[in-house]
Design a protein around this motif. Structure first.
Motif, PDB file in Angstrom:
ATOM      1  N   MET A  21       0.826  -1.212   0.000  1.00 27.88           N
ATOM      2  CA  MET A  21       0.000   0.000   0.000  1.00 27.88           C
ATOM      3  C   MET A  21       0.860   1.262   0.000  1.00 27.88           C
ATOM      4  O   MET A  21       0.567   2.212  -0.730  1.00 27.88           O
ATOM      5  CB  MET A  21      -0.943  -0.008   1.210  1.00 27.88           C
ATOM      6  N   ILE A  22       1.923   1.263   0.794  1.00 27.04           N
ATOM      7  CA  ILE A  22       2.816   2.423   0.824  1.00 27.04           C
ATOM      8  C   ILE A  22       3.511   2.588  -0.525  1.00 27.04           C
ATOM      9  O   ILE A  22       3.635   3.706  -1.046  1.00 27.04           O
ATOM     10  CB  ILE A  22       3.835   2.292   1.975  1.00 27.04           C
ATOM     11  N   THR A  23       3.937   1.477  -1.107  1.00 26.91           N
ATOM     12  CA  THR A  23       4.584   1.527  -2.424  1.00 26.91           C
ATOM     13  C   THR A  23       3.617   2.061  -3.476  1.00 26.91           C
ATOM     14  O   THR A  23       3.988   2.935  -4.281  1.00 26.91           O
ATOM     15  CB  THR A  23       5.094   0.133  -2.821  1.00 26.91           C
ATOM     16  N   ASP A  24       2.378   1.573  -3.494  1.00 21.23           N
ATOM     17  CA  ASP A  24       1.384   2.047  -4.459  1.00 21.23           C
ATOM     18  C   ASP A  24       1.102   3.536  -4.275  1.00 21.23           C
ATOM     19  O   ASP A  24       0.971   4.282  -5.242  1.00 21.23           O
ATOM     20  CB  ASP A  24       0.087   1.250  -4.332  1.00 21.23           C
ATOM     21  N   TYR A  25       1.002   3.956  -3.017  1.00 19.91           N
ATOM     22  CA  TYR A  25       0.782   5.376  -2.716  1.00 19.91           C
ATOM     23  C   TYR A  25       1.907   6.226  -3.309  1.00 19.91           C
ATOM     24  O   TYR A  25       1.664   7.208  -4.006  1.00 19.91           O
ATOM     25  CB  TYR A  25       0.704   5.589  -1.199  1.00 19.91           C
ATOM     26  N   MET A  26       3.144   5.825  -3.024  1.00 19.41           N
ATOM     27  CA  MET A  26       4.288   6.618  -3.457  1.00 19.41           C
ATOM     28  C   MET A  26       4.459   6.611  -4.974  1.00 19.41           C
ATOM     29  O   MET A  26       4.844   7.628  -5.563  1.00 19.41           O
ATOM     30  CB  MET A  26       5.563   6.130  -2.765  1.00 19.41           C
ATOM     31  N   ILE A  27       4.171   5.496  -5.607  1.00 11.80           N
ATOM     32  CA  ILE A  27       4.270   5.436  -7.071  1.00 11.80           C
ATOM     33  C   ILE A  27       3.251   6.383  -7.695  1.00 11.80           C
ATOM     34  O   ILE A  27       3.593   7.180  -8.582  1.00 11.80           O
ATOM     35  CB  ILE A  27       4.078   3.997  -7.589  1.00 11.80           C
ATOM     36  N   ALA A  28       2.015   6.318  -7.261  1.00 10.17           N
ATOM     37  CA  ALA A  28       0.977   7.196  -7.816  1.00 10.17           C
ATOM     38  C   ALA A  28       1.299   8.664  -7.544  1.00 10.17           C
ATOM     39  O   ALA A  28       1.153   9.525  -8.420  1.00 10.17           O
ATOM     40  CB  ALA A  28      -0.388   6.834  -7.240  1.00 10.17           C
ATOM     41  N   PHE A  29       1.758   8.959  -6.333  1.00  3.29           N
ATOM     42  CA  PHE A  29       2.154  10.316  -5.969  1.00  3.29           C
ATOM     43  C   PHE A  29       3.277  10.793  -6.888  1.00  3.29           C
ATOM     44  O   PHE A  29       3.238  11.900  -7.415  1.00  3.29           O
ATOM     45  CB  PHE A  29       2.605  10.329  -4.503  1.00  3.29           C
ATOM     46  N   GLY A  30       4.270   9.951  -7.095  1.00  2.00           N
ATOM     47  CA  GLY A  30       5.410  10.308  -7.929  1.00  2.00           C
ATOM     48  C   GLY A  30       5.062  10.496  -9.391  1.00  2.00           C
ATOM     49  O   GLY A  30       5.626  11.375 -10.052  1.00  2.00           O
ATOM     50  N   VAL A  31       4.148   9.692  -9.897  1.00  2.00           N
ATOM     51  CA  VAL A  31       3.729   9.840 -11.300  1.00  2.00           C
ATOM     52  C   VAL A  31       3.089  11.206 -11.509  1.00  2.00           C
ATOM     53  O   VAL A  31       3.421  11.930 -12.459  1.00  2.00           O
ATOM     54  CB  VAL A  31       2.774   8.701 -11.719  1.00  2.00           C
ATOM     55  N   VAL A  32       2.182  11.584 -10.622  1.00  2.00           N
ATOM     56  CA  VAL A  32       1.520  12.885 -10.750  1.00  2.00           C
ATOM     57  C   VAL A  32       2.524  14.017 -10.593  1.00  2.00           C
ATOM     58  O   VAL A  32       2.563  14.956 -11.389  1.00  2.00           O
ATOM     59  CB  VAL A  32       0.365  13.028  -9.728  1.00  2.00           C
ATOM     60  N   LEU A  33       3.355  13.913  -9.564  1.00  2.00           N
ATOM     61  CA  LEU A  33       4.333  14.959  -9.292  1.00  2.00           C
ATOM     62  C   LEU A  33       5.326  15.101 -10.454  1.00  2.00           C
ATOM     63  O   LEU A  33       5.570  16.205 -10.947  1.00  2.00           O
ATOM     64  CB  LEU A  33       5.074  14.640  -7.998  1.00  2.00           C
ATOM     65  N   GLY A  34       5.874  13.991 -10.900  1.00  2.00           N
ATOM     66  CA  GLY A  34       6.849  14.027 -11.987  1.00  2.00           C
ATOM     67  C   GLY A  34       6.264  14.531 -13.291  1.00  2.00           C
ATOM     68  O   GLY A  34       6.869  15.373 -13.965  1.00  2.00           O
ATOM     69  N   ALA A  35       5.107  14.042 -13.636  1.00  2.00           N
ATOM     70  CA  ALA A  35       4.481  14.469 -14.890  1.00  2.00           C
ATOM     71  C   ALA A  35       4.155  15.959 -14.854  1.00  2.00           C
ATOM     72  O   ALA A  35       4.383  16.679 -15.835  1.00  2.00           O
ATOM     73  CB  ALA A  35       3.215  13.658 -15.145  1.00  2.00           C
ATOM     74  N   SER A  36       3.664  16.425 -13.734  1.00  2.00           N
ATOM     75  CA  SER A  36       3.296  17.844 -13.621  1.00  2.00           C
ATOM     76  C   SER A  36       4.522  18.752 -13.666  1.00  2.00           C
ATOM     77  O   SER A  36       4.508  19.788 -14.338  1.00  2.00           O
ATOM     78  CB  SER A  36       2.534  18.087 -12.323  1.00  2.00           C
ATOM     79  N   LEU A  37       5.564  18.361 -12.941  1.00  2.00           N
ATOM     80  CA  LEU A  37       6.783  19.177 -12.941  1.00  2.00           C
ATOM     81  C   LEU A  37       7.428  19.219 -14.319  1.00  2.00           C
ATOM     82  O   LEU A  37       7.857  20.282 -14.787  1.00  2.00           O
ATOM     83  CB  LEU A  37       7.768  18.659 -11.903  1.00  2.00           C
ATOM     84  N   LEU A  38       7.486  18.083 -14.985  1.00  3.56           N
ATOM     85  CA  LEU A  38       8.073  18.065 -16.326  1.00  3.56           C
ATOM     86  C   LEU A  38       7.201  18.818 -17.333  1.00  3.56           C
ATOM     87  O   LEU A  38       7.728  19.465 -18.247  1.00  3.56           O
ATOM     88  CB  LEU A  38       8.315  16.630 -16.773  1.00  3.56           C
ATOM     89  N   ALA A  39       5.890  18.764 -17.160  1.00  2.00           N
ATOM     90  CA  ALA A  39       5.002  19.543 -18.030  1.00  2.00           C
ATOM     91  C   ALA A  39       5.208  21.040 -17.793  1.00  2.00           C
ATOM     92  O   ALA A  39       5.157  21.836 -18.732  1.00  2.00           O
ATOM     93  CB  ALA A  39       3.547  19.161 -17.778  1.00  2.00           C
ATOM     94  N   GLY A  40       5.470  21.413 -16.541  1.00  2.81           N
ATOM     95  CA  GLY A  40       5.752  22.814 -16.237  1.00  2.81           C
ATOM     96  C   GLY A  40       7.046  23.283 -16.890  1.00  2.81           C
ATOM     97  O   GLY A  40       7.128  24.403 -17.402  1.00  2.81           O
ATOM     98  N   ILE A  41       8.052  22.412 -16.887  1.00  8.72           N
ATOM     99  CA  ILE A  41       9.314  22.741 -17.558  1.00  8.72           C
ATOM    100  C   ILE A  41       9.085  22.875 -19.056  1.00  8.72           C
ATOM    101  O   ILE A  41       9.574  23.815 -19.695  1.00  8.72           O
ATOM    102  CB  ILE A  41      10.389  21.679 -17.247  1.00  8.72           C
ATOM    103  N   ALA A  42       8.329  21.947 -19.624  1.00  8.74           N
ATOM    104  CA  ALA A  42       8.035  22.013 -21.060  1.00  8.74           C
ATOM    105  C   ALA A  42       7.256  23.290 -21.401  1.00  8.74           C
ATOM    106  O   ALA A  42       7.536  23.931 -22.430  1.00  8.74           O
ATOM    107  CB  ALA A  42       7.240  20.786 -21.486  1.00  8.74           C
ATOM    108  N   ALA A  43       6.319  23.656 -20.545  1.00  7.13           N
ATOM    109  CA  ALA A  43       5.553  24.882 -20.786  1.00  7.13           C
ATOM    110  C   ALA A  43       6.468  26.106 -20.747  1.00  7.13           C
ATOM    111  O   ALA A  43       6.331  27.021 -21.564  1.00  7.13           O
ATOM    112  CB  ALA A  43       4.439  25.012 -19.750  1.00  7.13           C
ATOM    113  N   THR A  44       7.386  26.123 -19.810  1.00  3.21           N
ATOM    114  CA  THR A  44       8.335  27.236 -19.716  1.00  3.21           C
ATOM    115  C   THR A  44       9.197  27.321 -20.973  1.00  3.21           C
ATOM    116  O   THR A  44       9.418  28.417 -21.509  1.00  3.21           O
ATOM    117  CB  THR A  44       9.231  27.076 -18.467  1.00  3.21           C
ATOM    118  N   LEU A  45       9.667  26.181 -21.441  1.00  3.39           N
ATOM    119  CA  LEU A  45      10.502  26.159 -22.643  1.00  3.39           C
ATOM    120  C   LEU A  45       9.744  26.605 -23.889  1.00  3.39           C
ATOM    121  O   LEU A  45      10.344  27.134 -24.832  1.00  3.39           O
ATOM    122  CB  LEU A  45      11.085  24.764 -22.857  1.00  3.39           C
ATOM    123  N   THR A  46       8.442  26.395 -23.910  1.00  9.13           N
ATOM    124  CA  THR A  46       7.631  26.773 -25.067  1.00  9.13           C
ATOM    125  C   THR A  46       6.879  28.085 -24.839  1.00  9.13           C
ATOM    126  O   THR A  46       5.960  28.412 -25.582  1.00  9.13           O
ATOM    127  CB  THR A  46       6.638  25.663 -25.420  1.00  9.13           C
TER     128      THR A  46
END
Length: 110
Positions: free
Chosen positions: A8-33
Protein backbone atom coordinates in the motif's frame (compact mmCIF):
# COMPACT_ATOMS: atom_id res chain seq x y z
CA UNK A 1 -0.31 -7.81 7.10
CA UNK A 2 3.22 -6.39 6.80
CA UNK A 3 3.35 -7.27 3.11
CA UNK A 4 0.00 -5.54 2.52
CA UNK A 5 1.17 -2.38 4.28
CA UNK A 6 4.39 -2.41 2.26
CA UNK A 7 2.43 -2.76 -0.98
CA UNK A 8 0.00 0.00 0.00
CA UNK A 9 2.82 2.42 0.82
CA UNK A 10 4.58 1.53 -2.42
CA UNK A 11 1.38 2.05 -4.46
CA UNK A 12 0.78 5.38 -2.72
CA UNK A 13 4.29 6.62 -3.46
CA UNK A 14 4.27 5.44 -7.07
CA UNK A 15 0.98 7.20 -7.82
CA UNK A 16 2.15 10.32 -5.97
CA UNK A 17 5.41 10.31 -7.93
CA UNK A 18 3.73 9.84 -11.30
CA UNK A 19 1.52 12.88 -10.75
CA UNK A 20 4.33 14.96 -9.29
CA UNK A 21 6.85 14.03 -11.99
CA UNK A 22 4.48 14.47 -14.89
CA UNK A 23 3.30 17.84 -13.62
CA UNK A 24 6.78 19.18 -12.94
CA UNK A 25 8.07 18.06 -16.33
CA UNK A 26 5.00 19.54 -18.03
CA UNK A 27 5.75 22.81 -16.24
CA UNK A 28 9.31 22.74 -17.56
CA UNK A 29 8.04 22.01 -21.06
CA UNK A 30 5.55 24.88 -20.79
CA UNK A 31 8.33 27.24 -19.72
CA UNK A 32 10.50 26.16 -22.64
CA UNK A 33 7.63 26.77 -25.07
CA UNK A 34 6.74 30.12 -23.47
CA UNK A 35 3.39 28.88 -22.14
CA UNK A 36 2.06 29.56 -18.62
CA UNK A 37 3.60 26.78 -16.52
CA UNK A 38 1.17 26.99 -13.60
CA UNK A 39 -1.88 26.36 -15.79
CA UNK A 40 -0.13 23.51 -17.59
CA UNK A 41 0.97 21.91 -14.33
CA UNK A 42 -2.56 22.10 -12.92
CA UNK A 43 -4.13 20.56 -15.99
CA UNK A 44 -1.60 17.76 -16.24
CA UNK A 45 -1.98 16.95 -12.54
CA UNK A 46 -5.73 16.63 -12.95
CA UNK A 47 -5.55 14.65 -16.19
CA UNK A 48 -2.81 12.19 -15.22
CA UNK A 49 -4.37 11.21 -11.89
CA UNK A 50 -6.25 8.14 -13.15
CA UNK A 51 -3.19 6.98 -15.08
CA UNK A 52 -1.09 7.28 -11.94
CA UNK A 53 -3.46 4.83 -10.22
CA UNK A 54 -3.22 2.44 -13.18
CA UNK A 55 0.58 2.60 -13.12
CA UNK A 56 0.70 2.02 -9.36
CA UNK A 57 -1.48 -1.09 -9.44
CA UNK A 58 0.46 -2.68 -12.28
CA UNK A 59 -0.75 -1.09 -15.48
CA UNK A 60 -3.11 -3.91 -16.43
CA UNK A 61 -6.63 -5.10 -15.77
CA UNK A 62 -5.34 -8.08 -13.75
CA UNK A 63 -5.96 -6.51 -10.30
CA UNK A 64 -9.62 -6.02 -11.21
CA UNK A 65 -9.86 -9.60 -12.47
CA UNK A 66 -8.31 -10.78 -9.21
CA UNK A 67 -11.00 -8.96 -7.25
CA UNK A 68 -13.75 -10.41 -9.42
CA UNK A 69 -12.49 -13.99 -9.29
CA UNK A 70 -11.97 -13.93 -5.53
CA UNK A 71 -15.40 -12.46 -4.83
CA UNK A 72 -17.05 -15.01 -7.12
CA UNK A 73 -15.19 -17.83 -5.35
CA UNK A 74 -16.19 -16.45 -1.96
CA UNK A 75 -12.67 -15.44 -0.91
CA UNK A 76 -13.11 -11.89 0.32
CA UNK A 77 -9.73 -11.38 2.01
CA UNK A 78 -7.64 -11.20 -1.22
CA UNK A 79 -10.28 -9.00 -2.84
CA UNK A 80 -10.29 -6.61 0.10
CA UNK A 81 -6.49 -6.43 0.04
CA UNK A 82 -6.55 -5.56 -3.66
CA UNK A 83 -9.21 -2.91 -3.10
CA UNK A 84 -7.11 -1.39 -0.30
CA UNK A 85 -4.13 -1.23 -2.66
CA UNK A 86 -6.22 0.56 -5.30
CA UNK A 87 -7.53 3.01 -2.68
CA UNK A 88 -3.98 3.64 -1.50
CA UNK A 89 -2.88 4.40 -5.07
CA UNK A 90 -5.85 6.74 -5.53
CA UNK A 91 -5.00 8.60 -2.32
CA UNK A 92 -1.41 8.95 -3.56
CA UNK A 93 -2.57 10.35 -6.89
CA UNK A 94 -4.96 12.73 -5.16
CA UNK A 95 -2.21 13.86 -2.76
CA UNK A 96 0.10 14.54 -5.71
CA UNK A 97 -2.62 16.51 -7.49
CA UNK A 98 -3.38 18.55 -4.38
CA UNK A 99 0.32 19.31 -3.87
CA UNK A 100 0.69 20.44 -7.48
CA UNK A 101 -2.35 22.69 -7.18
CA UNK A 102 -0.85 24.25 -4.06
CA UNK A 103 2.59 24.62 -5.60
CA UNK A 104 1.22 26.20 -8.77
CA UNK A 105 -1.07 28.44 -6.73
CA UNK A 106 -4.15 26.72 -8.14
CA UNK A 107 -5.41 25.94 -4.66
CA UNK A 108 -5.57 29.63 -3.84
CA UNK A 109 -9.14 30.85 -4.16
CA UNK A 110 -8.28 34.55 -3.93
Amino acid sequence: MGNLLTKMITDYMIAFGVVLGASLLAGIAATLTLQPPSFTMQEVAKNVKIWAVVVAIGGTIDPLRLIESNVVDGHLSPAIKQILQIISAFIGAQSGTTLMLWLSNGGNSS
